[in-house]
Design a protein around this motif. Structure first.
Motif, PDB file in Angstrom:
ATOM      1  N   GLY A  40      58.177  -4.394  -0.415  1.00 43.57           N
ATOM      2  CA  GLY A  40      56.949  -5.176  -0.479  1.00 43.57           C
ATOM      3  C   GLY A  40      56.970  -6.371   0.466  1.00 43.57           C
ATOM      4  O   GLY A  40      55.999  -6.638   1.182  1.00 43.57           O
ATOM      5  N   ALA A  41      58.101  -7.088   0.486  1.00 36.41           N
ATOM      6  CA  ALA A  41      58.202  -8.281   1.336  1.00 36.41           C
ATOM      7  C   ALA A  41      58.201  -7.909   2.813  1.00 36.41           C
ATOM      8  O   ALA A  41      57.550  -8.567   3.632  1.00 36.41           O
ATOM      9  N   LEU A  42      58.928  -6.867   3.184  1.00 40.64           N
ATOM     10  CA  LEU A  42      58.958  -6.451   4.591  1.00 40.64           C
ATOM     11  C   LEU A  42      57.597  -5.941   5.036  1.00 40.64           C
ATOM     12  O   LEU A  42      57.185  -6.158   6.192  1.00 40.64           O
ATOM     13  N   ASP A  43      56.908  -5.254   4.148  1.00 40.31           N
ATOM     14  CA  ASP A  43      55.581  -4.761   4.488  1.00 40.31           C
ATOM     15  C   ASP A  43      54.643  -5.932   4.797  1.00 40.31           C
ATOM     16  O   ASP A  43      53.836  -5.878   5.734  1.00 40.31           O
ATOM     17  N   ARG A  44      54.759  -7.025   4.026  1.00 40.26           N
ATOM     18  CA  ARG A  44      53.946  -8.217   4.298  1.00 40.26           C
ATOM     19  C   ARG A  44      54.386  -8.875   5.601  1.00 40.26           C
ATOM     20  O   ARG A  44      53.554  -9.407   6.350  1.00 40.26           O
ATOM     21  N   ALA A  45      55.685  -8.840   5.898  1.00 31.72           N
ATOM     22  CA  ALA A  45      56.191  -9.469   7.123  1.00 31.72           C
ATOM     23  C   ALA A  45      55.632  -8.800   8.370  1.00 31.72           C
ATOM     24  O   ALA A  45      55.403  -9.457   9.396  1.00 31.72           O
ATOM     25  N   THR A  46      55.409  -7.487   8.308  1.00 31.22           N
ATOM     26  CA  THR A  46      54.896  -6.773   9.485  1.00 31.22           C
ATOM     27  C   THR A  46      53.517  -7.296   9.913  1.00 31.22           C
ATOM     28  O   THR A  46      53.158  -7.213  11.083  1.00 31.22           O
ATOM     29  N   THR A  47      52.779  -7.869   8.961  1.00 27.87           N
ATOM     30  CA  THR A  47      51.435  -8.383   9.274  1.00 27.87           C
ATOM     31  C   THR A  47      51.509  -9.560  10.251  1.00 27.87           C
ATOM     32  O   THR A  47      50.587  -9.777  11.051  1.00 27.87           O
ATOM     33  N   TYR A  48      52.615 -10.315  10.173  1.00 29.58           N
ATOM     34  CA  TYR A  48      52.713 -11.553  10.953  1.00 29.58           C
ATOM     35  C   TYR A  48      53.707 -11.449  12.103  1.00 29.58           C
ATOM     36  O   TYR A  48      53.927 -12.429  12.817  1.00 29.58           O
ATOM     37  N   ALA A  49      54.340 -10.290  12.279  1.00 31.00           N
ATOM     38  CA  ALA A  49      55.352 -10.149  13.338  1.00 31.00           C
ATOM     39  C   ALA A  49      54.692 -10.152  14.701  1.00 31.00           C
ATOM     40  O   ALA A  49      53.699  -9.454  14.931  1.00 31.00           O
ATOM     41  N   LYS A  50      55.232 -10.942  15.623  1.00 33.22           N
ATOM     42  CA  LYS A  50      54.717 -11.018  16.994  1.00 33.22           C
ATOM     43  C   LYS A  50      55.594 -10.246  17.972  1.00 33.22           C
ATOM     44  O   LYS A  50      55.100  -9.652  18.921  1.00 33.22           O
ATOM     45  N   ASP A  51      56.905 -10.272  17.731  1.00 32.06           N
ATOM     46  CA  ASP A  51      57.861  -9.618  18.627  1.00 32.06           C
ATOM     47  C   ASP A  51      57.870  -8.110  18.321  1.00 32.06           C
ATOM     48  O   ASP A  51      58.191  -7.688  17.205  1.00 32.06           O
ATOM     49  N   LYS A  52      57.548  -7.282  19.319  1.00 33.37           N
ATOM     50  CA  LYS A  52      57.462  -5.834  19.098  1.00 33.37           C
ATOM     51  C   LYS A  52      58.822  -5.211  18.779  1.00 33.37           C
ATOM     52  O   LYS A  52      58.902  -4.240  18.024  1.00 33.37           O
ATOM     53  N   LYS A  53      59.895  -5.751  19.366  1.00 32.19           N
ATOM     54  CA  LYS A  53      61.229  -5.216  19.069  1.00 32.19           C
ATOM     55  C   LYS A  53      61.628  -5.521  17.629  1.00 32.19           C
ATOM     56  O   LYS A  53      62.219  -4.680  16.948  1.00 32.19           O
TER      57      LYS A  53
END
Length: 874
Positions: A202-215
């Motif tokens: 759940g937490a990682l799924d939310r983190a993907t929303t705000y990730a800027k670095d593609k790697k």
């Protein structure tokens, strides 16, 4: 000219005024903001990021396991970059000291906190982050500090502080997207630490929303895919594996993402086995995967295991172990899998042990899997040691019964068979080598240089080595022309041909070195009565220890019975008979066999044995309550003995042994019973009791005391025979009072917060005051040396931490139970020495279960635990 000079002077004065760190003017603030930002903060931040990048680049991802949320900080990389971090600290400090009115002061404190975090200065890091959170007016910076503080709490597993921080952040508003990304990653780390699979996802799924670095986003997608796959959600796993291929990930991650995506989409569900195997074969042949061949074969082995084809699985695992690969840990997993299969499918404990040994050569000592393997291997090490000793001694005793000529014939036959085996092994390794242009020409006639040239033919070299050894013995290959040519060679000059011949000679000598000589084999045979006695004593011990291991640790009751019955049959006078009878009784009872047979033997042959009491009273209390009660009874019995009321002492002893037959007090009760017999019965009865106790006792101190008691009862001839054992004449006061020293203990307080769990993992603790820590500077190094000498196979680890302001503690771990910890405690107390460590400081050492240590870490009350410890264990 004069006007320019005046203007320059005015400008210089304005500049000097701006340089002041005290005057809070617009010009002053602008100057300090600019200087602090670009001359200090920016450069420090660049250096810290460079070190963080090195940590990430040096880390080798293990894609066969679920990737960690955060890449672990490698202390070696941090140490290598100490100068860079020190420079960053100095720059940050200058921004604080020289530019106190700038807006970059709090940011510089935050950088110092990051440096302390990287260098594992936990308390300093906490203080820096807390300061920034409490003092900074920049909301984003305060959020960064809180998120960093949360990660630190999770590192330390102080979940109450972590929960409070999470609750506080959840109520905060206007958290930036960058901070939200770090917050959700840190929350995923929190759930990872607590083994909450759903929380991590759940937490990682939310983190993907705000990730800027593609790697970074690619890596998070891969982790999500792994976790969905392990949850059995193949459709979601497939989707995220595909997403992880975006963002130009490293080739290795792309390879695993493609492989695992294919698995969850098709391979695991496919009924077309040929198609699946062709897929793996294509991957294996792909030149881009030359460093991942072991992965391909390993994954195919796991697939074949799911199909139930164990022989093919084992074959593929052996192949995977030999294939080249870029991840050494994978070899460890391969050998661990081989160990698991040999254990679960064949109950082959010996093969399991050796495969686990191989696994540990590829897995780092600090890896959690290494700890698991070591725990699994501890019993198997003992099992294999005793099995191999039995096999060896059995063969040697058989050979000892033969004549000298027959022994030599058998030794020669054994060497001949070994030579034949070595030649066959060399022949299997003999593969044609395409190293010459002539190989292409010879191929048309069906010949290659690899099969005819001596030094390319392993079988020919092995045969030559053996023939040379038969004729000339074990000597270097050097003939006359070689010796003569050596005389004419100048220093540092060697002909290529001679170098090749020398190299071949070294290989032959190395192969030959593994073969023993006939004489060495004959010398190993126990041909004297003393040697035979040693061999038989070792076999007697191994049969008994195997019986215990198989019954209590490996749960192989039938095999345990076989070994114990062999012990009694082959060694009818063994001192281990009472305990062997008891285990046979337990084993037969478990298998619904003739348990009464061994119960009757115990009653008939050893009526006073604690094992007999236990058989006759199967509902007797046990554990810590039994130990405490038997301690009270022992003290009562000893007091009665001391005041001369021997009948009362005898009654208390017998009733205690009947009610609590097997406790840590049993042997003291039995020795006291022998002392009572000495007062009430004849010298012969007293002597018989003592001899029986000495044969069966496991407590060395009590055994030595019993031997001293026995000495006055022996004849002059018997004393002379026992002179080698160096008995010392005891005085009467020692005989009368020695046991009581072990008994006068403080009872455990009824309100003690500590619990007894002797089977739980324990740690050993040395608690020192700051002055004692300063005096014992070499303590950790001396502990490592002590472990290497006295506990070389125990894989003990040492570390230290601050418990409170008054005490620092040094921790040695792990011990599988309290008995192992007690063994270490005794050896430490008697043998360990370290410069600066006083005897008083040593006396404060103790061991403690993991559960109790958590309680101690909260209460910080060492004296309270020491009271509990001394009451139970000393």
């Amino acid at each position: 000219m004069r006007k320019n000079a005046i203007l320059f002077g005015i400008g210089f004065l304005i500049f000097l005024g701006a340089c002041s760190s005290e005057r809070n003017t617009f010009t002053n603030r602008a100057f300090h903001n600019l200087t602090a930002h670009f001359n200090a903060y920016y450069l420090a931040d660049v250096k810290i990021r460079e070190v963080q990048n090195q940590v990430e680049n040096n880390y080798k991802e293990d894609y066969t396991q679920v990737l960690p949320v955060f890449i672990p900080i490698d202390s070696a990389t941090i140490q290598q970059n100490k100068a860079m971090l020190d420079s960053a600290r100095e720059l940050s400090s200058k921004a604080i000291d020289w530019h106190r009115i700038s807006k970059w002061v709090d940011d510089s404190y935050f950088l110092i906190g990051k440096i302390d975090y990287l260098q594992a200065h936990v308390d300093d890091s906490k203080n820096a982050f807390r300061y920034v959170n409490s003092q900074s007016k920049d909301k984003d910076l305060r959020h960064q500090a809180l998120i960093s503080l949360l990660r630190l709490y999770i590192d330390q597993k102080t979940y109450e502080d972590a929960n409070f921080t999470i609750d506080y952040l959840s109520k905060e508003t206007e958290i930036s997207e960058e901070n939200r990304y770090e917050l959700f990653k840190t929350l995923a780390y929190y759930y990872e630490s607590r083994a909450d699979q759903s929380g991590v996802i759940g937490a990682l799924d939310r983190a993907t929303t705000y990730a800027k670095d593609k790697k970074e986003l690619s890596r998070i997608h891969f982790i999500l895919a792994q976790r969905y796959q392990r949850e059995g959600l193949d459709a979601l796993a497939y989707d995220y594996y595909k997403r992880s291929l975006e963002g130009n990930p490293p080739y290795e991650r792309s390879f695993y993402a493609t492989l695992y995506a294919q698995q969850v989409a098709e391979l695991n569900a496919s009924k077309d086995l040929r198609k699946v195997r062709n897929y793996y074969e294509d991957l294996y042949k792909d030149p881009k995967n030359k460093d991942l061949k072991d992965v391909v074969v390993y994954e195919q082995a796991l697939f074949e295991e799911k199909q139930g084809d164990i022989p093919l699985t084992l074959k593929l695992l052996h192949q995977a172990a030999k294939e080249p690969g870029s991840n050494p840990r994978l070899k460890g997993y391969i050998y661990q899998k081989l160990a698991d299969l040999n254990l679960s499918e064949f109950k082959d404990y010996r093969a399991t042990k050796y495969y686990l040994d191989s696994a540990l050569t590829f897995i780092k000592e600090g890896d959690p899997i290494a700890a698991k393997i070591n725990d699994q291997k501890a019993t198997l090490d003992q099992f294999v040691f005793h099995v191999e000793r039995l096999q060896k001694n059995d063969s040697l005793i058989f050979l000892a019964a033969l004549g000298g000529e027959e022994q030599r014939k058998r030794a020669e036959a054994f060497l001949a068979s070994e030579e034949e085996r070595l030649i066959k092994e060399a022949a299997l390794k003999n593969q044609p080598k395409n190293t010459s242009i002539f190989d292409n020409l010879l191929a048309f006639s069906g010949k290659t240089s690899g099969s005819s040239f001596y030094f390319d033919n392993s079988a020919a070299m092995q045969q030559g080595t053996i023939e040379f050894s038969r004729t000339w013995g074990n000597r270097p290959l050097q003939d006359n022309w070689r010796r003569r040519s050596a005389l004419f060679q100048t220093s540092g000059q060697t002909s290529p041909q001679a170098s090749k011949m020398d190299s071949a000679s070294q290989k032959e000598d190395a192969a030959l070195a593994g073969l023993p000589s006939v004489e060495s084999l004959l010398n190993a045979i126990p041909n004297t009565p003393e040697q035979l006695q040693v061999a038989n004593s070792e076999m007697e011990e191994s049969y008994f220890e195997l019986g215990k291991l198989l019954y209590f640790d490996l749960k192989e009751t039938k095999m345990s019975i076989d070994n114990l019955e062999t012990l009694i049959r082959n060694y009818p006078n063994t001192s281990k008979k009472p305990e062997a009878y008891y285990m046979l009784y337990l084993g037969q009872k478990e298998l619904n066999g003739n348990a009464d047979f061994y119960a009757n033997r115990l009653n008939r042959e050893f009526p006073s044995s604690p094992y007999t009491y236990s058989v006759n009273n199967p509902d007797a209390a046990s554990g810590n309550l039994a130990y405490l009660e038997s301690s009270k009874r022992y003290e009562q019995a000893y007091d009665a003995y001391y005041r001369g009321d021997f009948e009362a002492a005898k009654g208390i002893i017998r009733s205690t042994l009947a009610e609590f037959p097997l406790t840590r007090n049993t042997e003291k009760l039995l020795l006291l019973d022998a002392m009572v017999t000495g007062k009430l019965d004849s010298r012969i009865a007293f002597r018989t009791k003592l001899e029986e106790f000495i044969q069966n006792s496991k407590e060395l101190e009590l055994t030595d005391l019993a031997k001293k008691m026995l000495q006055p009862l022996l004849s002059q001839e018997e004393l002379a025979a026992l002179k080698e054992e160096k008995f010392t004449q005891p005085d009467s006061s020692q005989l009368e009072t020695a046991p009581i020293a072990d008994v006068k203990k403080t009872e455990v307080p009824a309100d003690s917060p500590y619990k007894v769990n002797e089977s739980q993992t324990h740690i050993f603790v040395i608690a020192l005051t700051p002055s004692e820590v300063e005096a014992a500077k070499n303590l950790l190094g001396d502990l490592e040396n002590f472990h290497a000498q006295a506990f070389s196979n125990a894989r003990l680890r040492t570390g230290n931490m601050n418990m409170n302001q008054e005490n620092s503690i040094y921790i040695i771990s792990p011990f599988s139970n309290s008995e192992r910890a007690l063994e270490y405690y005794k050896k430490f107390s008697e043998e360990f020495k370290s410069t600066g460590l006083s005897q008083q400081a040593k006396s404060k050492a103790f061991f403690i279960s993991i559960e109790n240590f958590q309680t101690l870490n909260k209460t910080k009350n060492l004296e309270e635990y020491l009271l509990f410890f001394r009451s139970l264990y000393l």
